[in-house]
Design a protein around this motif. Structure first.
Motif, mmCIF file in Angstrom:
data_model
loop_
_atom_site.group_PDB
_atom_site.id
_atom_site.type_symbol
_atom_site.label_atom_id
_atom_site.label_comp_id
_atom_site.label_asym_id
_atom_site.label_seq_id
_atom_site.Cartn_x
_atom_site.Cartn_y
_atom_site.Cartn_z
ATOM 1 N N GLY A 1 2.336 3.321 -5.447
ATOM 2 C CA GLY A 1 2.391 3.916 -6.344
ATOM 3 C C GLY A 1 1.387 3.355 -7.593
ATOM 4 O O GLY A 1 1.544 4.562 -8.781
ATOM 5 N N LYS A 2 0.798 2.311 -6.546
ATOM 6 C CA LYS A 2 0.472 1.718 -7.928
ATOM 7 C C LYS A 2 -0.953 2.517 -8.854
ATOM 8 O O LYS A 2 -0.694 2.433 -9.589
ATOM 9 C CB LYS A 2 -0.346 0.407 -7.000
ATOM 10 C CG LYS A 2 0.461 -0.354 -6.910
ATOM 11 C CD LYS A 2 0.230 -2.161 -6.023
ATOM 12 C CE LYS A 2 -1.255 -1.287 -4.987
ATOM 13 N NZ LYS A 2 -0.440 -0.808 -4.238
ATOM 14 N N SER A 3 -1.211 3.173 -7.872
ATOM 15 C CA SER A 3 -2.687 4.026 -8.259
ATOM 16 C C SER A 3 -2.190 4.614 -9.100
ATOM 17 O O SER A 3 -2.814 5.668 -10.363
ATOM 18 C CB SER A 3 -3.941 4.620 -7.147
ATOM 19 O OG SER A 3 -4.381 2.945 -6.622
ATOM 20 N N THR A 4 -1.235 6.011 -8.480
ATOM 21 C CA THR A 4 -0.573 7.192 -9.558
ATOM 22 C C THR A 4 0.026 6.247 -10.527
ATOM 23 O O THR A 4 -0.187 6.688 -11.455
ATOM 24 C CB THR A 4 0.850 7.215 -8.444
ATOM 25 O OG1 THR A 4 0.244 7.297 -6.767
ATOM 26 C CG2 THR A 4 0.846 8.565 -8.783
ATOM 27 N N SER B 1 1.030 -1.179 -0.077
ATOM 28 C CA SER B 1 0.137 -0.615 -0.018
ATOM 29 C C SER B 1 0.768 1.287 0.047
ATOM 30 O O SER B 1 1.912 1.306 0.826
ATOM 31 C CB SER B 1 -0.806 -0.165 1.047
ATOM 32 O OG SER B 1 -1.800 1.078 1.088
ATOM 33 N N GLY B 2 0.803 2.318 -0.537
ATOM 34 C CA GLY B 2 0.928 3.192 -0.939
ATOM 35 C C GLY B 2 2.697 3.189 -1.912
ATOM 36 O O GLY B 2 3.378 3.829 -1.761
#
Ligand code: ATP
Ligand code: MG
Lengths: 399, 264
Positions: free
Chosen positions: B67-70, B64-65
């Protein structure tokens, strides 16, 4: 039962509908007040114009101006001046002349005592020039003037005060200490607000001079021009002749003033125009406030729905479509509000307001409606633009 | 580190990102959501570079965090990188204007959000019709295709339901239907199965497998190895940089899970 149904209906108009209704109300009030206030302003100007044309547009009033400087004591207007005007052969624009003295006196009839607004001594030409018509009886004649007969014509208001329902014609009244026989009663002209033209007693000039003012100067000379178009020509003639009789070379030093009803009309008109402009300004401000209401509501709507805007943009909604959606909402608000406002304004203009009968200006209806819709578009376009410009991810992240 | 070269003769990669950095904040408080490896000697971040071939099926994993969604938002043209270039079908997205970008989002990309992102107070059918409406498809045709997409995710009988009348899994499937209704060349899914039980997960994944088998490029984010098993290629992110890139199956072949099912 009906009340119950109404309550359900009102309950249904919850949440956003209330908000939209209030916004529309803002626009409604703005538009209605523009239409109504301008109609009131216009109504009063129409009233003034009517009452002034009722006085006769082709009459001129000559009055003496107070002394100019100590050296040359101003010569007062006299009956001789009036005669000079009346007998002038080179002044075709002058149709008739009536010297006027004005005074006040208490009138007595039986045990009724009343002080009319003014007591006027003049020639019969006065009636036509001042646009005064008799309703009952007759005018006094030139013969009455020559013989200084003690006869009088009453204004309708004065007649009402002294005689109430009785017919005054042929009755005797005592004016000051002089007995007068009433020969006629004038038609009512209606008050212009400042002085009541119906509250008057008119008698032959020498009679009034003899009884009250003495045989010196006259207060005014009323001149009637041949037609409304000839007033300027008549004015020039009067000026020329009187400069002659008063032996004044420089027109700038004239000791008399000539005013026409049309100049009075222009003065009054500019007053009412100021009045209308003021009312219009107030109305325009309320329209602006209505417009700001739309902006406010659209901003709230856009903020509330920012995430939805983000989703729509992520799905490929072009900016124009998002813009169109929100512009449509604000335009609908303003169009509906303005439409209802026009309706309210038109209905409201059927009632007389502070004694003035509003006269709707058609341009103001179109203008107010157009401006309201334009305001809706203009002010709605700011939040709509803001919504449409958002980057999808920023809109989606919006909490 | 860099993607494997596609087989000779194949078309150039549909996605090419070059030295992309995405950072938030300024000065000391700066957060590099995407940074790539640091320059030798612990210097400036070099940025993330990645190629994805047409027809590939990529799973992006990472804590989590990381940078996947980014990364996904940049790939979906929803966000713009702080620096670096993104070429989609060989076109630099950074040079497109608003109108062209909305066309790309509408025609080329189907996006499934981590948090469904359905339009509130709107029925599932209208929801799925939205991208078609923005594409200018006529009403009857729109309805037909939206219903087809909904029945593909098994929600035909829920067409008239609004988001608040649907379960989380059903909402997710509506979101998938909405992403694939325009038949986009690229499906980007941010944890499409994050909120689903194993059964629904398998349902959604088989839909996605089917789409990939039909030639569409798929990039999906997941935390689960079970889901990653369906992909042809698995990329791992850590602190905004790619730390591993494993190919599980050929780009041109069928998706591995589909292959297994066929094989069994
Ligand atoms: N708008 C933002 N402002 C500041 N920091 C942000 C913003 N968006 C993301 N970040 C930061 O960037 C980093 C990467 O975020 P990202 O959403 O890409 O994580 P993720 O890998 O998708 O995590 P998860 O698996 O929890 O969804 C995180 O440290 C996050 O705090
Ligand atoms: Mg995420």
């Amino acid at each position: 039962m009906l009340w119950q149904m109404l309550r359900f209906a009102l309950g249904g108009l919850a949440a956003n509908k209330v908000r939209s209704a209030l916004t529309m109300l803002g626009v409604l009030i703005g538009v209605a007040s523009v239409i109504l206030l301008l109609a009131v302003g216009n109504g009063s100007s129409v009233a003034v114009k009517d009452s002034i044309t009722a006085l006769g547009t082709n009459s001129l009033t000559v009055s003496s101006t107070s002394a100019r400087g100590a050296a040359t004591a101003a010569k007062k207007l006299t009956v001789e001046d009036a005669k000079a005007l009346a007998t002038a052969t080179d002044a075709p624009a002058i149709k008739s002349v009536a010297p006027v003295v004005t005074t006040t006196a208490t009138a007595l009839y039986g045990n009724i005592s009343y002080q009319p607004g003014s007591v006027v001594g003049t020639y019969p030409a006065y009636f036509e020039t001042a646009n005064q018509k008799v309703a009952r009886g007759d005018y006094f004649s030139n013969d009455d003037v020559l013989n200084s007969r003690k006869v009088a014509v009453l204004g309708s208001a004065t007649a009402k005060q002294l005689f109430d329902t009785e017919d005054p014609v042929g009755k005797k009244i005592v004016l000051g200490s002089t007995p007068f026989t009433v020969v006629g009663v004038l038609q009512a002209k209606g008050s212009t607000g400042f002085n009541d033209p119906d509250d008057v007693v008119i008698a032959p000039l020498p009679t009034v001079q003899n009884a009250f003012t003495g045989f010196g100067s006259v207060n005014q000379i009323l001149v009637q021009a041949g037609s409304a178009e000839q007033t300027t020509e008549a004015q020039n003639d009067v000026s020329r002749i009187l400069l002659g009789t008063h032996a004044i070379a420089d027109p700038a030093k004239a000791d008399f003033r000539i005013s026409s009803q049309s100049s009075l009309l222009t003065a009054r008109e500019s007053t009412t125009r100021t009045f209308t402009v003021l009312l219009g300004a107030v109305a325009a401000i309320s329209l602006l406030v209505g417009g700001i209401g739309i902006t406010n509501i659209m901003l709230v709507t856009v903020t509330e729905r920012t995430k939805e805007i983000g989703i729509r943009k992520a799905l490929g909604a072009p900016r124009a479509v998002v813009l169109g959606q929100f512009l449509m909402e604000s335009t609908l608000l303003s169009v509906l509000g303005a439409g209802l406002g026009v309706l309210a304004g038109l209905i409201g203009s059927h009632f007389s307001i502070v004694g003035i009968k509003p006269v709707v200006i058609p341009e103001s209806v179109l203008g107010a409606f157009g401006i309201a819709v334009a305001i809706g578009l203009f002010f709605g376009s700011y939040p709509a633009n803001r919504a449409a410009r958002l980057r999808p991810i920023d809109a989606l992240r919006h909490e | 580190m860099t993607a494997q070269k596609p087989p000779a003769g194949a078309r150039p990669p549909v996605i090419q990102i070059r030295q992309v950095i995405k950072s938030y904040g300024h000065g000391d408080a700066v957060v590099h959501a995407l940074r790539g490896p640091s320059a030798p000697g612990g210097g400036e971040p070099l940025g993330v570079s990645l190629d994805i071939a047409e027809g590939d099926y990529v799973a992006v994993m990472g804590s989590s965090g990381s940078g996947k969604s980014t990364l996904m938002n940049i790939l979906g043209c929803l966000d713009v990188p702080t620096s670096g270039r993104y070429l989609l079908d060989g076109i630099d997205v950074g040079h497109l204007d608003e109108g062209q970008l909305s066309l790309v989002r509408n025609r080329k990309i189907g996006f499934v959000f981590q948090s469904f992102n359905l339009v509130p107070r709107t029925t599932a059918l209208a929801q799925v019709e939205l991208p078609l409406a923005y594409a200018g498809v006529r009403a009857a045709e729109r309805r037909r295709r939206a219903l087809a997409a909904l029945s593909l995710v098994g929600l035909a009988e829920r067409a008239g339901h609004k988001p608040n009348q649907l379960s989380g899994g059903q909402q997710q499937r509506v979101a998938v239907a909405r992403a694939l209704v325009t038949a986009p060349a690229m499906l980007l899914a941010d944890e499409p199965t994050g909120n689903l039980d194993s059964h629904s997960t398998e349902e959604v994944l088989s839909i996605i497998d089917g789409l990939n088998a039909a030639g569409r490029t798929v990039v999906l984010i997941t935390h689960e190895d079970e889901v990653a098993r369906h992909a042809k290629r698995v990329i791992r992110l850590m602190d905004g940089a790619i730390v591993s890139d494993v190919r599980q199956a050929e780009v041109d072949g069928p998706p591995p899970a589909l292959g297994v099912e066929v094989g069994v």
